[in-house]
Design a protein around this motif. Structure first.
Motif, PDB file in Angstrom:
ATOM      1  N   LEU A  45     -15.305 -69.108  21.911  1.00 40.87           N
ATOM      2  CA  LEU A  45     -14.053 -68.157  20.927  1.00 40.87           C
ATOM      3  C   LEU A  45     -12.822 -68.327  21.740  1.00 40.87           C
ATOM      4  O   LEU A  45     -12.501 -68.829  20.782  1.00 40.87           O
ATOM      5  CB  LEU A  45     -15.361 -66.912  20.757  1.00 40.87           C
ATOM      6  CG  LEU A  45     -16.272 -66.975  19.759  1.00 40.87           C
ATOM      7  CD1 LEU A  45     -16.899 -65.724  20.325  1.00 40.87           C
ATOM      8  CD2 LEU A  45     -16.049 -67.410  18.902  1.00 40.87           C
ATOM      9  N   LEU A  46     -12.444 -67.843  22.587  1.00 40.32           N
ATOM     10  CA  LEU A  46     -11.576 -68.031  23.479  1.00 40.32           C
ATOM     11  C   LEU A  46     -10.570 -69.292  23.496  1.00 40.32           C
ATOM     12  O   LEU A  46      -9.395 -69.148  22.567  1.00 40.32           O
ATOM     13  CB  LEU A  46     -11.164 -67.442  24.606  1.00 40.32           C
ATOM     14  CG  LEU A  46      -9.533 -67.395  25.066  1.00 40.32           C
ATOM     15  CD1 LEU A  46      -9.074 -66.055  24.339  1.00 40.32           C
ATOM     16  CD2 LEU A  46      -9.896 -66.793  26.468  1.00 40.32           C
ATOM     17  N   ALA A  47     -11.541 -70.199  23.883  1.00 43.59           N
ATOM     18  CA  ALA A  47     -10.724 -71.158  23.927  1.00 43.59           C
ATOM     19  C   ALA A  47     -10.939 -71.742  22.428  1.00 43.59           C
ATOM     20  O   ALA A  47      -9.798 -72.537  22.676  1.00 43.59           O
ATOM     21  CB  ALA A  47     -11.211 -72.670  24.730  1.00 43.59           C
ATOM     22  N   SER A  48     -11.797 -71.744  21.724  1.00 43.26           N
ATOM     23  CA  SER A  48     -10.992 -72.645  20.211  1.00 43.26           C
ATOM     24  C   SER A  48     -10.293 -71.908  19.002  1.00 43.26           C
ATOM     25  O   SER A  48      -9.586 -72.908  18.403  1.00 43.26           O
ATOM     26  CB  SER A  48     -12.281 -71.986  19.846  1.00 43.26           C
ATOM     27  OG  SER A  48     -13.906 -72.407  19.937  1.00 43.26           O
ATOM     28  N   GLY A  49      -9.867 -69.636  19.328  1.00 40.61           N
ATOM     29  CA  GLY A  49      -8.546 -69.821  18.984  1.00 40.61           C
ATOM     30  C   GLY A  49      -7.671 -69.713  19.032  1.00 40.61           C
ATOM     31  O   GLY A  49      -7.239 -70.621  18.714  1.00 40.61           O
ATOM     32  N   ILE A  50      -7.368 -70.305  21.035  1.00 38.87           N
ATOM     33  CA  ILE A  50      -6.311 -70.990  21.489  1.00 38.87           C
ATOM     34  C   ILE A  50      -6.043 -72.161  20.508  1.00 38.87           C
ATOM     35  O   ILE A  50      -4.762 -72.822  20.243  1.00 38.87           O
ATOM     36  CB  ILE A  50      -6.136 -70.933  23.007  1.00 38.87           C
ATOM     37  CG1 ILE A  50      -6.813 -69.434  23.320  1.00 38.87           C
ATOM     38  CG2 ILE A  50      -5.517 -71.561  23.157  1.00 38.87           C
ATOM     39  CD1 ILE A  50      -6.495 -69.266  24.523  1.00 38.87           C
ATOM     40  N   LEU A  51      -6.882 -73.091  20.765  1.00 41.17           N
ATOM     41  CA  LEU A  51      -7.047 -74.793  19.849  1.00 41.17           C
ATOM     42  C   LEU A  51      -6.042 -74.873  18.723  1.00 41.17           C
ATOM     43  O   LEU A  51      -5.353 -75.255  18.182  1.00 41.17           O
ATOM     44  CB  LEU A  51      -8.047 -75.466  20.539  1.00 41.17           C
ATOM     45  CG  LEU A  51      -8.056 -75.609  21.778  1.00 41.17           C
ATOM     46  CD1 LEU A  51      -9.392 -76.495  22.278  1.00 41.17           C
ATOM     47  CD2 LEU A  51      -7.088 -76.449  22.427  1.00 41.17           C
ATOM     48  N   ALA A  81      -9.097 -75.095  32.919  1.00 39.82           N
ATOM     49  CA  ALA A  81      -8.591 -73.925  33.366  1.00 39.82           C
ATOM     50  C   ALA A  81      -8.773 -73.201  33.908  1.00 39.82           C
ATOM     51  O   ALA A  81      -8.338 -72.465  34.575  1.00 39.82           O
ATOM     52  CB  ALA A  81      -8.602 -73.870  32.033  1.00 39.82           C
ATOM     53  N   LEU A  82      -9.943 -72.445  34.471  1.00 37.80           N
ATOM     54  CA  LEU A  82     -10.121 -71.000  34.911  1.00 37.80           C
ATOM     55  C   LEU A  82     -10.252 -71.821  36.215  1.00 37.80           C
ATOM     56  O   LEU A  82      -9.592 -71.030  37.436  1.00 37.80           O
ATOM     57  CB  LEU A  82     -11.661 -70.634  35.275  1.00 37.80           C
ATOM     58  CG  LEU A  82     -11.826 -70.184  33.213  1.00 37.80           C
ATOM     59  CD1 LEU A  82     -12.974 -69.482  32.975  1.00 37.80           C
ATOM     60  CD2 LEU A  82     -11.087 -68.698  33.444  1.00 37.80           C
ATOM     61  N   LEU A  83     -11.172 -72.734  36.720  1.00 36.69           N
ATOM     62  CA  LEU A  83     -10.842 -73.057  38.659  1.00 36.69           C
ATOM     63  C   LEU A  83      -9.137 -73.462  38.202  1.00 36.69           C
ATOM     64  O   LEU A  83      -8.907 -72.992  39.918  1.00 36.69           O
ATOM     65  CB  LEU A  83     -11.025 -74.803  37.868  1.00 36.69           C
ATOM     66  CG  LEU A  83     -11.290 -76.119  39.379  1.00 36.69           C
ATOM     67  CD1 LEU A  83     -11.770 -74.706  40.298  1.00 36.69           C
ATOM     68  CD2 LEU A  83     -12.445 -77.109  39.573  1.00 36.69           C
ATOM     69  N   VAL A  84      -9.073 -74.313  37.922  1.00 38.12           N
ATOM     70  CA  VAL A  84      -6.866 -74.583  37.635  1.00 38.12           C
ATOM     71  C   VAL A  84      -6.284 -72.754  38.529  1.00 38.12           C
ATOM     72  O   VAL A  84      -5.239 -73.073  39.199  1.00 38.12           O
ATOM     73  CB  VAL A  84      -6.462 -75.388  37.229  1.00 38.12           C
ATOM     74  CG1 VAL A  84      -4.940 -75.322  36.741  1.00 38.12           C
ATOM     75  CG2 VAL A  84      -7.016 -76.259  37.439  1.00 38.12           C
ATOM     76  N   ILE A  85      -6.555 -72.142  37.852  1.00 39.26           N
ATOM     77  CA  ILE A  85      -5.911 -70.945  37.602  1.00 39.26           C
ATOM     78  C   ILE A  85      -6.041 -70.041  39.053  1.00 39.26           C
ATOM     79  O   ILE A  85      -5.783 -69.743  39.611  1.00 39.26           O
ATOM     80  CB  ILE A  85      -6.193 -70.045  36.623  1.00 39.26           C
ATOM     81  CG1 ILE A  85      -5.485 -70.450  34.851  1.00 39.26           C
ATOM     82  CG2 ILE A  85      -6.176 -68.607  37.002  1.00 39.26           C
ATOM     83  CD1 ILE A  85      -6.667 -69.500  34.194  1.00 39.26           C
ATOM     84  N   ALA A 139     -18.036 -80.104  34.730  1.00 47.08           N
ATOM     85  CA  ALA A 139     -17.159 -80.004  34.139  1.00 47.08           C
ATOM     86  C   ALA A 139     -16.140 -80.931  34.486  1.00 47.08           C
ATOM     87  O   ALA A 139     -16.000 -81.881  33.596  1.00 47.08           O
ATOM     88  CB  ALA A 139     -16.251 -78.069  33.930  1.00 47.08           C
ATOM     89  N   ILE A 140     -15.840 -81.178  35.300  1.00 48.91           N
ATOM     90  CA  ILE A 140     -15.585 -81.860  36.050  1.00 48.91           C
ATOM     91  C   ILE A 140     -16.258 -83.500  36.046  1.00 48.91           C
ATOM     92  O   ILE A 140     -15.003 -84.960  35.583  1.00 48.91           O
ATOM     93  CB  ILE A 140     -14.822 -82.516  37.626  1.00 48.91           C
ATOM     94  CG1 ILE A 140     -14.633 -80.038  37.637  1.00 48.91           C
ATOM     95  CG2 ILE A 140     -14.365 -83.039  37.941  1.00 48.91           C
ATOM     96  CD1 ILE A 140     -14.117 -80.148  39.595  1.00 48.91           C
ATOM     97  N   THR A 141     -17.081 -83.586  36.536  1.00 47.07           N
ATOM     98  CA  THR A 141     -17.746 -84.777  35.547  1.00 47.07           C
ATOM     99  C   THR A 141     -17.571 -85.613  34.121  1.00 47.07           C
ATOM    100  O   THR A 141     -17.911 -86.499  33.999  1.00 47.07           O
ATOM    101  CB  THR A 141     -19.320 -84.710  36.108  1.00 47.07           C
ATOM    102  OG1 THR A 141     -19.421 -84.723  37.989  1.00 47.07           O
ATOM    103  CG2 THR A 141     -20.065 -86.337  35.882  1.00 47.07           C
ATOM    104  N   VAL A 142     -17.878 -84.684  33.330  1.00 49.36           N
ATOM    105  CA  VAL A 142     -18.426 -84.655  32.347  1.00 49.36           C
ATOM    106  C   VAL A 142     -16.907 -85.230  31.937  1.00 49.36           C
ATOM    107  O   VAL A 142     -16.143 -86.210  31.043  1.00 49.36           O
ATOM    108  CB  VAL A 142     -18.911 -83.703  31.066  1.00 49.36           C
ATOM    109  CG1 VAL A 142     -18.146 -83.735  29.796  1.00 49.36           C
ATOM    110  CG2 VAL A 142     -19.586 -83.200  31.563  1.00 49.36           C
TER     111      VAL A 142
END
Length: 442
Positions: free
Chosen positions: A228-234, A319-323, A347-350
């Protein structure tokens, strides 16, 4: 008796069989408006696009195909959307089933995720969501088309049904040659379509979470919150960026009134996330807007839904990994939960494999055509993300280019979820670990 096929292989095979059946049906003389058999490549491309709920076409759906052909296409993308929605949810449950009982129970208690259930109950839940949403949008569109556009009830009902099913399944097919451009200023048409796109593309696990725990968002799973958060931001970010770059474009938003600009920008932001409808000419967008579409189409929608792409949770996890890395923390965290190391690796593989497919497809098509690179990139990402938006070059591609797009549509639709499930189901602990070293990065 143990199955000879891995669950993810069974899903891929089922979609392949649906494509073969759809191709044969569309090659029948009854499927073509002129009463002659469609060329095999045209039938194959259309069947793949329908089953993989993409929406890319090499012929006009409303004039080239007969009523039988259009019904066939609609059934194919209904099967593709409903089948993938069900299959993705069931594969997710199988991943949970592969965990040890203690770990599974702890995970369910802590995160309140979807329980195991049985196949029939999951299928009934998905069917209920699909049927109710498609019927509601069909009714709204039918009434609007009849009352505001004076279409006969039968024609209005058919158009409403086709576009409602196409929207919910994020298929992007339209019986109009201009998609939904003729309704660019009609909120009573575009808003129901947007609603169907969002509900269908957000993912069934999220819908289940919202329905079961709607009174207290604290009990939503981490997957639901991230989606929901990522969809809203996008959605909001896409809307604002499109407004900025298309505000004065005389070929898109420029001549529109303020309310129509807001409506069309919002619709474009929603549709770019794998729905494939358009209310403005995609080929006339600025290069900056094309670049935004590259990103939105590649990301796609929610997991275990009708949308394609690498999925918003994949990007959110990265994004969480980078943060976490920037902040010097060993764990990726969000909403009081820690993201597992296995989810980060998946996630990285995909993302890496998806990016590699886009690069490979772009190079392959550029080798066989002189079309502009930016348009080819747009087409390739649209196919991989099962979006269906096009700058208008699909029909101009040589046969090899169209075959490459069919491969990208199939892999983009089936590959991401089956790959993620294969990684999760195939994960096992090794009896030993090698000594650790830290190679230089950057």
């Amino acid at each position: 008796m143990k199955s000879l096929l891995h669950p993810s292989q069974s899903v891929a095979l089922a979609f392949l069989l649906a494509i073969v059946a759809g191709t044969l049906l569309l090659m029948l003389p009854q499927a073509q408006a002129d009463g002659v058999s469609a060329p095999w490549l045209t039938a194959l491309f259309t069947a793949v696009s329908a089953v993989c709920v993409t929406g890319l076409v090499v012929v006009d759906t409303g004039t080239y195909w007969s009523t039988f052909g259009q019904w066939t296409i609609m059934v194919l993308f209904q099967i593709g959307g409903f089948g993938m929605m069900t299959a993705a949810t069931l594969l997710g449950l199988m991943v949970n089933r592969s965990l040890r009982l203690r770990s599974k129970l702890i995970s369910q208690v802590e995160t309140h995720t979807l329980g195991l259930g049985d196949v029939s109950s999951v299928a009934r839940l998905v069917f209920g969501v699909t049927l109710s949403m498609e019927l509601a949008v069909t009714l709204l569109l039918t009434l609007r088309l009849h009352l505001a556009y004076d279409l006969p009830w039968g024609e209005a009902a058919w158009s409403g049904l086709f576009h409602a099913v196409s929207a919910f399944n994020n298929a992007g097919f339209s019986i109009h040659p201009d998609s939904l451009v003729r309704y660019a200023s009609d909120a009573m048409i575009l808003l129901p379509v947007m609603m169907a796109i969002v509900v269908g593309g957000i993912g069934f696990p999220v819908l289940h979470d919202l329905r079961a725990k709607r009174r207290d968002s604290r009990h939503w799973s981490l997957h639901t919150k991230l989606t929901l958060l990522a969809s809203g931001i996008l959605l909001l970010g896409g809307f604002l960026v499109l407004l900025v770059f298309e505000w004065k474009n005389p070929a898109t938003l420029g001549p529109m009134t303020l309310p129509d600009k807001l409506l069309s920008a919002a619709f474009a932001s929603v549709s770019a996330r794998t729905a494939g409808f358009n209310s403005v000419d995609i080929g006339a967008l600025t290069h900056e807007s094309w670049a935004l579409h590259y990103f939105l189409m590649f990301v796609g929608g929610g997991s275990a839904g009708t949308a394609g792409g690498v999925k918003v949770t994949t990007v959110a996890i990265l994004a969480l990994l980078v943060i976490a890395e920037i902040r010097g923390r060993s764990d990726s965290e969000a909403f009081g939960r820690r993201v597992s190391a296995s989810a980060q690796r998946q996630a990285i593989t995909v993302l890496v494999l998806g990016s590699a497919l886009v690069v490979f497809g772009t190079i392959a098509i550029l080798r066989c055509t002189d079309l502009p690179t930016d348009k080819v990139i747009f087409e390739v990402i649209s196919a991989f993300g099962t979006v269906g938006l096009s700058t208008g070059i699909t029909a101009d591609l040589p046969p090899f280019g169209q075959l490459m797009l069919t491969l990208l549509m199939y892999v983009g639709r089936v590959g991401t979820i089956t790959l993620a499930a294969s990684l999760a189901l195939g994960e096992r602990r090794m009896p030993f670990r090698y000594p650790e070293e830290h190679p230089i990065v950057g």
